[in-house]
Scaffold this active site. Structure first.
Site, PDB file in Angstrom:
ATOM      1  N   ALA A  66       4.299  42.503 -32.041  1.00 27.03           N
ATOM      2  CA  ALA A  66       3.154  43.444 -32.158  1.00 27.03           C
ATOM      3  C   ALA A  66       3.462  44.707 -31.601  1.00 27.03           C
ATOM      4  O   ALA A  66       4.477  44.822 -30.804  1.00 27.03           O
ATOM      5  CB  ALA A  66       1.992  42.886 -31.684  1.00 27.03           C
ATOM      6  N   GLY A 111       4.474  38.278 -32.593  1.00 30.57           N
ATOM      7  CA  GLY A 111       3.833  38.301 -33.758  1.00 30.57           C
ATOM      8  C   GLY A 111       4.876  37.977 -35.165  1.00 30.57           C
ATOM      9  O   GLY A 111       4.430  37.528 -35.953  1.00 30.57           O
ATOM     10  N   GLU A 134       4.986  36.229 -25.255  1.00 33.15           N
ATOM     11  CA  GLU A 134       3.766  36.789 -24.645  1.00 33.15           C
ATOM     12  C   GLU A 134       3.484  36.609 -23.427  1.00 33.15           C
ATOM     13  O   GLU A 134       2.747  37.492 -22.748  1.00 33.15           O
ATOM     14  CB  GLU A 134       2.466  36.217 -25.801  1.00 33.15           C
ATOM     15  CG  GLU A 134       2.575  36.791 -27.245  1.00 33.15           C
ATOM     16  CD  GLU A 134       3.490  36.091 -28.184  1.00 33.15           C
ATOM     17  OE1 GLU A 134       3.578  36.492 -29.307  1.00 33.15           O
ATOM     18  OE2 GLU A 134       4.409  35.341 -27.510  1.00 33.15           O
TER      19      GLU A 134
END
Length: 259
Positions: A66, A111, A134
């Site tokens: 992301a 992502g 993440e």
């Protein structure tokens, strides 16, 4: 339809979506999500498109994650809204009645790994890397990664990858069942297209039913079996099923017309 962050091309009944932000390693931002969602709607609605591929621009990355800059000032409510939006876009990919393959040409992280897992299956180049890093940001995957990774590789391997944030290479991903095929970079799109060329000869309603029924495999309540049986019965009444059965008995290739 004109796009700014993706490329959209259709040849031989196959649409190719290319995430086109190579300077950002094709990172997902709000504009990419908007255009990706529009492209998926286009694929589903256009009858001449029978299947699709999602890939990334350049040689380094499929999607490297992301766009972290968009996360800096989010509070809990807006963070949840962002995650729900990403989940919706990826759910639309997973539930598409037309097969969508991820052709992974480099880094598929965060992502990007979640996008690849939302596709119906995955073909990877031998330089591809996968991971859900993440935790290094104090977060967890928000676009369905905890669920799809566990479904694809099992709970033990999934938790290890999620909790360490480690990357795995294409061969390890193949051995884990995360990808179906590993090929060279030059073979990546030809391999994906060759698979879709076979799928495109099959009855579209039957392919769509296979996709739909497979979604119930993770409910653990037996509804998948009922859905499978009901779909089997409905398909028997389609013209394509009648054509397929007659063609088999007559020892010829069927001509399916999606009805």
């Amino acid at each position: 339809m004109d796009f700014n962050t993706i490329l959209f091309d259709v040849n031989d009944n196959i649409a190719v979506i290319t995430i086109n932000r190579p300077d950002k390693l094709n990172a997902l931002n709000n504009a990419v999500f908007d255009e990706l969602d529009q492209a998926i709607d286009e694929i589903i609605s256009r009858p001449e498109i029978k299947s699709a591929i999602i890939t990334g621009s350049g040689d380094k990355a499929f999607v490297a994650g992301a766009d972290i800059s968009e996360l800096r000032n989010l509070d809990a409510k807006n963070g949840e809204i962002l995650a729900q939006r990403g989940q919706k876009v990826f759910d639309n990919i997973e539930s598409s009645p037309k097969i969508i393959i991820a052709a992974i040409n480099g880094f598929a992280l965060g992502g990007g790994c979640e996008l690849a897992m939302a596709c119906h299956f995955r073909v990877a180049s031998d330089n591809a890397k996968f991971g859900q890093p993440e935790v290094n940001l104090g977060l967890l995957p928000g676009y369905g990664g905890t669920q799809r990774l566990t479904q694809l590789v099992g709970k033990g391997r999934s938790i290890e990858l999620l909790a360490t944030g480690d990357m795995i290479d294409a061969i390890t991903a193949f051995n884990y069942g995360l990808v179906n095929h590993v090929v060279t970079r030059n073979e990546l799109l030809p391999k994906a297209k060759s698979i879709l060329a076979v799928i495109n000869t099959k009855a579209p309603l039957a392919v769509a039913a296979c996709i739909n029924a497979s979604q119930y495999a993770y409910t653990n309540d037996g509804t998948g079996f009922a859905m499978e049986a009901a779909s089997f019965g409905k398909l028997l009444e389609t013209n394509d099923s009648k054509e397929g059965i007659e063609a088999f008995l007559e020892k010829r290739k069927p001509i399916f017309r999606n009805n």
